[in-house]
Each structure stands twice: as C-alpha cells, then as structure tokens.
Design a protein around this motif. Structure first.
Motif, PDB file in Angstrom:
ATOM      1  N   LYS A   1       0.827  -1.212   0.000  1.00 37.68           N
ATOM      2  CA  LYS A   1       0.000   0.000   0.000  1.00 37.68           C
ATOM      3  C   LYS A   1       0.859   1.259   0.000  1.00 37.68           C
ATOM      4  CE  LYS A   1      -3.836  -2.388   2.232  1.00 37.68           C
ATOM      5  NZ  LYS A   1      -4.567  -2.659   3.481  1.00 37.68           N
ATOM      6  N   ILE A   2       1.934   1.234   0.759  1.00 39.16           N
ATOM      7  CA  ILE A   2       2.841   2.384   0.778  1.00 39.16           C
ATOM      8  C   ILE A   2       3.555   2.514  -0.563  1.00 39.16           C
ATOM      9  CG2 ILE A   2       4.960   3.282   1.817  1.00 39.16           C
ATOM     10  CD1 ILE A   2       3.982   2.166   4.498  1.00 39.16           C
ATOM     11  N   TRP A   3       3.942   1.389  -1.132  1.00 37.28           N
ATOM     12  CA  TRP A   3       4.570   1.389  -2.471  1.00 37.28           C
ATOM     13  C   TRP A   3       3.623   2.016  -3.494  1.00 37.28           C
ATOM     14  CZ3 TRP A   3       2.602  -1.386  -6.701  1.00 37.28           C
ATOM     15  CH2 TRP A   3       3.411  -1.427  -7.840  1.00 37.28           C
ATOM     16  N   PHE A   4       2.366   1.643  -3.412  1.00 36.16           N
ATOM     17  CA  PHE A   4       1.367   2.176  -4.351  1.00 36.16           C
ATOM     18  C   PHE A   4       1.190   3.686  -4.156  1.00 36.16           C
ATOM     19  CE2 PHE A   4      -2.949   3.116  -5.806  1.00 36.16           C
ATOM     20  CZ  PHE A   4      -2.932   2.534  -7.057  1.00 36.16           C
ATOM     21  N   LEU A   5       1.181   4.137  -2.924  1.00 37.52           N
ATOM     22  CA  LEU A   5       1.038   5.570  -2.649  1.00 37.52           C
ATOM     23  C   LEU A   5       2.249   6.353  -3.159  1.00 37.52           C
ATOM     24  CD1 LEU A   5      -0.446   5.525   0.962  1.00 37.52           C
ATOM     25  CD2 LEU A   5      -1.599   6.294  -1.117  1.00 37.52           C
ATOM     26  N   ASN A   6       3.434   5.780  -3.025  1.00 39.92           N
ATOM     27  CA  ASN A   6       4.632   6.447  -3.536  1.00 39.92           C
ATOM     28  C   ASN A   6       4.549   6.655  -5.049  1.00 39.92           C
ATOM     29  OD1 ASN A   6       6.257   6.941  -1.224  1.00 39.92           O
ATOM     30  ND2 ASN A   6       6.810   4.776  -1.125  1.00 39.92           N
ATOM     31  N   GLN A   7       4.078   5.634  -5.739  1.00 40.59           N
ATOM     32  CA  GLN A   7       3.944   5.763  -7.192  1.00 40.59           C
ATOM     33  C   GLN A   7       2.836   6.747  -7.566  1.00 40.59           C
ATOM     34  OE1 GLN A   7       5.566   2.512  -9.697  1.00 40.59           O
ATOM     35  NE2 GLN A   7       4.135   1.298  -8.501  1.00 40.59           N
ATOM     36  N   THR A   8       1.754   6.738  -6.806  1.00 40.94           N
ATOM     37  CA  THR A   8       0.654   7.668  -7.053  1.00 40.94           C
ATOM     38  C   THR A   8       1.125   9.111  -6.877  1.00 40.94           C
ATOM     39  OG1 THR A   8      -0.964   6.034  -6.287  1.00 40.94           O
ATOM     40  CG2 THR A   8      -1.668   8.343  -6.320  1.00 40.94           C
ATOM     41  N   TYR A   9       1.897   9.354  -5.823  1.00 40.15           N
ATOM     42  CA  TYR A   9       2.424  10.701  -5.586  1.00 40.15           C
ATOM     43  C   TYR A   9       3.290  11.140  -6.758  1.00 40.15           C
ATOM     44  CZ  TYR A   9       4.800  14.640  -3.405  1.00 40.15           C
ATOM     45  OH  TYR A   9       5.294  15.896  -3.131  1.00 40.15           O
ATOM     46  N   HIS A  10       4.146  10.248  -7.219  1.00 43.60           N
ATOM     47  CA  HIS A  10       5.059  10.586  -8.320  1.00 43.60           C
ATOM     48  C   HIS A  10       4.289  10.948  -9.590  1.00 43.60           C
ATOM     49  CE1 HIS A  10       9.112  10.530 -10.107  1.00 43.60           C
ATOM     50  NE2 HIS A  10       8.490  10.139 -11.202  1.00 43.60           N
ATOM     51  N   LEU A  11       3.257  10.182  -9.892  1.00 40.94           N
ATOM     52  CA  LEU A  11       2.434  10.474 -11.077  1.00 40.94           C
ATOM     53  C   LEU A  11       1.810  11.863 -10.988  1.00 40.94           C
ATOM     54  CD1 LEU A  11       0.524   7.130 -11.776  1.00 40.94           C
ATOM     55  CD2 LEU A  11       2.201   8.224 -13.274  1.00 40.94           C
ATOM     56  N   HIS A  12       1.245  12.172  -9.851  1.00 39.63           N
ATOM     57  CA  HIS A  12       0.608  13.477  -9.672  1.00 39.63           C
ATOM     58  C   HIS A  12       1.631  14.611  -9.699  1.00 39.63           C
ATOM     59  CE1 HIS A  12      -2.925  11.167  -8.407  1.00 39.63           C
ATOM     60  NE2 HIS A  12      -3.619  12.272  -8.604  1.00 39.63           N
ATOM     61  N   LEU A  13       2.789  14.366  -9.127  1.00 33.54           N
ATOM     62  CA  LEU A  13       3.835  15.393  -9.115  1.00 33.54           C
ATOM     63  C   LEU A  13       4.237  15.794 -10.526  1.00 33.54           C
ATOM     64  CD1 LEU A  13       5.980  17.094  -7.636  1.00 33.54           C
ATOM     65  CD2 LEU A  13       7.458  15.059  -7.636  1.00 33.54           C
TER      66      LEU A  13
ATOM     67  N   ALA B   1      11.401   9.546 -16.600  1.00 32.86           N
ATOM     68  CA  ALA B   1      11.485   8.134 -16.977  1.00 32.86           C
ATOM     69  C   ALA B   1      10.686   7.274 -16.000  1.00 32.86           C
ATOM     70  CB  ALA B   1      12.945   7.684 -17.006  1.00 32.86           C
ATOM     71  N   THR B   2      10.770   7.610 -14.724  1.00 36.61           N
ATOM     72  CA  THR B   2       9.993   6.886 -13.711  1.00 36.61           C
ATOM     73  C   THR B   2       8.501   7.082 -13.938  1.00 36.61           C
ATOM     74  OG1 THR B   2      11.777   7.124 -12.090  1.00 36.61           O
ATOM     75  CG2 THR B   2       9.580   6.627 -11.238  1.00 36.61           C
ATOM     76  N   ARG B   3       8.104   8.319 -14.235  1.00 39.20           N
ATOM     77  CA  ARG B   3       6.688   8.589 -14.545  1.00 39.20           C
ATOM     78  C   ARG B   3       6.220   7.757 -15.730  1.00 39.20           C
ATOM     79  NH1 ARG B   3       3.975  12.726 -17.678  1.00 39.20           N
ATOM     80  NH2 ARG B   3       5.683  12.359 -19.140  1.00 39.20           N
ATOM     81  N   ASN B   4       7.042   7.693 -16.776  1.00 39.20           N
ATOM     82  CA  ASN B   4       6.666   6.940 -17.976  1.00 39.20           C
ATOM     83  C   ASN B   4       6.522   5.453 -17.677  1.00 39.20           C
ATOM     84  OD1 ASN B   4       6.684   9.286 -19.476  1.00 39.20           O
ATOM     85  ND2 ASN B   4       8.745   8.981 -20.281  1.00 39.20           N
ATOM     86  N   ASP B   5       7.423   4.925 -16.861  1.00 36.48           N
ATOM     87  CA  ASP B   5       7.343   3.506 -16.487  1.00 36.48           C
ATOM     88  C   ASP B   5       6.035   3.212 -15.759  1.00 36.48           C
ATOM     89  OD1 ASP B   5       9.798   2.991 -17.578  1.00 36.48           O
ATOM     90  OD2 ASP B   5      10.890   3.051 -15.672  1.00 36.48           O
ATOM     91  N   ILE B   6       5.690   4.063 -14.810  1.00 37.89           N
ATOM     92  CA  ILE B   6       4.459   3.849 -14.037  1.00 37.89           C
ATOM     93  C   ILE B   6       3.231   3.996 -14.927  1.00 37.89           C
ATOM     94  CG2 ILE B   6       3.049   4.691 -12.116  1.00 37.89           C
ATOM     95  CD1 ILE B   6       5.665   5.712 -10.834  1.00 37.89           C
TER      96      ILE B   6
ATOM     97  N   ALA C   1      12.544   1.980 -10.413  1.00 26.11           N
ATOM     98  CA  ALA C   1      13.201   3.061  -9.671  1.00 26.11           C
ATOM     99  C   ALA C   1      12.698   3.088  -8.234  1.00 26.11           C
ATOM    100  CB  ALA C   1      12.935   4.404 -10.349  1.00 26.11           C
ATOM    101  N   GLU C   2      13.615   3.307  -7.307  1.00 24.58           N
ATOM    102  CA  GLU C   2      13.230   3.368  -5.903  1.00 24.58           C
ATOM    103  C   GLU C   2      12.457   4.654  -5.629  1.00 24.58           C
ATOM    104  OE1 GLU C   2      15.267   3.454  -1.444  1.00 24.58           O
ATOM    105  OE2 GLU C   2      16.530   3.376  -3.246  1.00 24.58           O
ATOM    106  N   LEU C   3      11.328   4.517  -4.945  1.00 27.22           N
ATOM    107  CA  LEU C   3      10.543   5.671  -4.529  1.00 27.22           C
ATOM    108  C   LEU C   3      10.164   5.501  -3.070  1.00 27.22           C
ATOM    109  CD1 LEU C   3       8.049   6.180  -7.518  1.00 27.22           C
ATOM    110  CD2 LEU C   3      10.008   7.629  -6.953  1.00 27.22           C
ATOM    111  N   ASP C   4      10.404   6.524  -2.301  1.00 24.73           N
ATOM    112  CA  ASP C   4       9.949   6.524  -0.917  1.00 24.73           C
ATOM    113  C   ASP C   4       9.584   7.958  -0.530  1.00 24.73           C
ATOM    114  OD1 ASP C   4      12.341   7.885  -0.316  1.00 24.73           O
ATOM    115  OD2 ASP C   4      13.363   6.061   0.342  1.00 24.73           O
ATOM    116  N   PHE C   5       9.227   8.145   0.724  1.00 31.17           N
ATOM    117  CA  PHE C   5       8.781   9.465   1.183  1.00 31.17           C
ATOM    118  C   PHE C   5       9.834  10.541   0.894  1.00 31.17           C
ATOM    119  CE2 PHE C   5       8.181  12.910   4.135  1.00 31.17           C
ATOM    120  CZ  PHE C   5       6.812  13.040   4.258  1.00 31.17           C
ATOM    121  N   ASP C   6      11.078  10.264   1.258  1.00 28.36           N
ATOM    122  CA  ASP C   6      12.142  11.266   1.108  1.00 28.36           C
ATOM    123  C   ASP C   6      12.482  11.534  -0.353  1.00 28.36           C
ATOM    124  OD1 ASP C   6      12.379  11.647   3.855  1.00 28.36           O
ATOM    125  OD2 ASP C   6      13.880  10.060   4.072  1.00 28.36           O
ATOM    126  N   ILE C   7      12.515  10.489  -1.155  1.00 29.14           N
ATOM    127  CA  ILE C   7      12.814  10.670  -2.580  1.00 29.14           C
ATOM    128  C   ILE C   7      11.731  11.513  -3.243  1.00 29.14           C
ATOM    129  CG2 ILE C   7      12.975   9.474  -4.813  1.00 29.14           C
ATOM    130  CD1 ILE C   7      14.385   7.182  -3.307  1.00 29.14           C
TER     131      ILE C   7
END
Length: 204
Positions: free
Chosen positions: A43-55, A143-148, A156-162
């Motif tokens: 669930k946290i992994w999914f939220l990290n990717q969701t944040y990146h897409l919106h960003l 590139a990370t956005r395109n992959d998702i 690509a590693e995604l977490d809160f700090d990244i």
C-alpha cells in the motif's frame, strides 16, 4: 499612468497550491506506517507511485500555465492586433495539446516557438550542482513517470524522502522558469529587471 494591481495567482503560485494538494498522499502514507494492517508495504509502495504520477502531472500543468500566462502578458496591450493575437493563441493551444513530455528540450522549444524566449531554461543550472546533474535528475523523474504510466510499475526506488526531494527539485525548476519569463517580459517592455534570483529551497 493608471496603476493596476494584478490579483491573479501566478502559475508558480498555482503550482505551489497543487503541491500542497498532493501532500495529502504523503500524510496518508505516514498514517499507514503507524498502523498494523495487511499488505502495508504494498500500500505504501502504491502511494509512492501515485504521488510521483501526480507530481509530474502538476509539473506539466505548471509549464502550460506559464506559457499561457506570459502569452497573456505579452498580448494584453490595448494596441495589440486582435486578429494576430487570435492566430497566435490558436497556435499556442495546438502546441500545448501536442506537449506531452515536459523535459528540458521540449520546454525550451515550446517557449521559443510560441513566446520568443530563446532559452527559458537558462537558469536551471542554478537548481543543482551543475547543468548536467539537473538535466539527468529531470530525465530520471520523467522516466519513472513513464514507467508507471505505461507499465503500472517502475524499478526506480521511490519513498517518502525521494518523492519530497523530487518535489523540491521541480518547484525550484518552476521558480527558475518563472524568473526567466519575468526577465524576458521586462526586457520586452523596456523595464529594468531588478529581481534577484533566490531559489525557494536549497538545491538538491
């Protein structure tokens, strides 16, 4: 000369407001970390990717808003030829519709073609240790956005700090872009540009 106060929010202000909106995703993430729930990691992994897409989506919206803002500023003069303005606005709308990847080359090209700014990304190098590093960081974010977006997953590693650092980086880029637009607008109007370049956040 009549003095007018412009109360409209600038594209940079709107971008900041959108970044506050997606902060909710990270708040949910922090809440989940405190809870004893099934599949917490997923669930946290999914939220990290969701944040990146919106960003990245809001980064692209910022670029489009900035284009329309400076176009409006350049054509708001009373003596502007309305027919020419309509034609130019139509061309700008077509360019924005075709604008899908907000990388350095595409941003530089769309501003040069539609607004006449020769190098709107000129100040970007001041958002990192050097121009090469800044370009690579943006490339990796996109590139990370395109992959998702296309594969529903990124290695690509995604977490809160990244995600937070990516947000700071893109906001600094937006500031640098706005700065170049304001400088160009002052030059076109024959007005001395006295604003100092001050990044909102320390360079990442």
């Amino acid at each position: 000369m009549e003095f007018k106060i412009d109360l409209r929010k600038t594209p940079l202000m709107l971008f900041s407001k959108n970044l506050v909106r997606i902060k909710s995703i990270q708040i949910i993430q922090k809440d989940l970390e405190k809870m004893d729930i099934n599949k917490k990691g997923y669930k946290i992994w999914f939220l990290n990717q969701t944040y990146h897409l919106h960003l990245v989506a809001y980064w692209q919206v910022y670029i489009q808003d900035q284009l329309e803002w400076i176009f409006g500023a350049l054509t708001e003069e009373e003596n502007s030829n309305k027919l020419v303005v309509t034609l130019l606005k139509s061309n700008l709308s077509e360019s924005i519709r075709a604008f899908s990847t907000p990388n350095k080359d595409n941003i530089k090209q769309i501003f040069k073609k539609n607004i006449g700014i020769p190098n709107v990304t000129e100040s970007w190098a001041r958002c990192g240790r050097n121009e090469h590093e800044v370009n690579n960081m943006l490339k990796n974010i996109l590139a990370t956005r395109n992959d998702i977006a296309h594969a529903a997953h990124s290695s690509a590693e995604l977490d809160f700090d990244i995600n937070y650092n990516n947000m700071i980086f893109l906001y600094n880029l937006a500031y640098a872009t706005s700065f170049s637009c304001e400088e160009y607008l002052a030059d076109i109007r024959g007005v001395e540009f006295r604003k100092e370049f001050q990044l909102p956040h320390d360079a990442i």
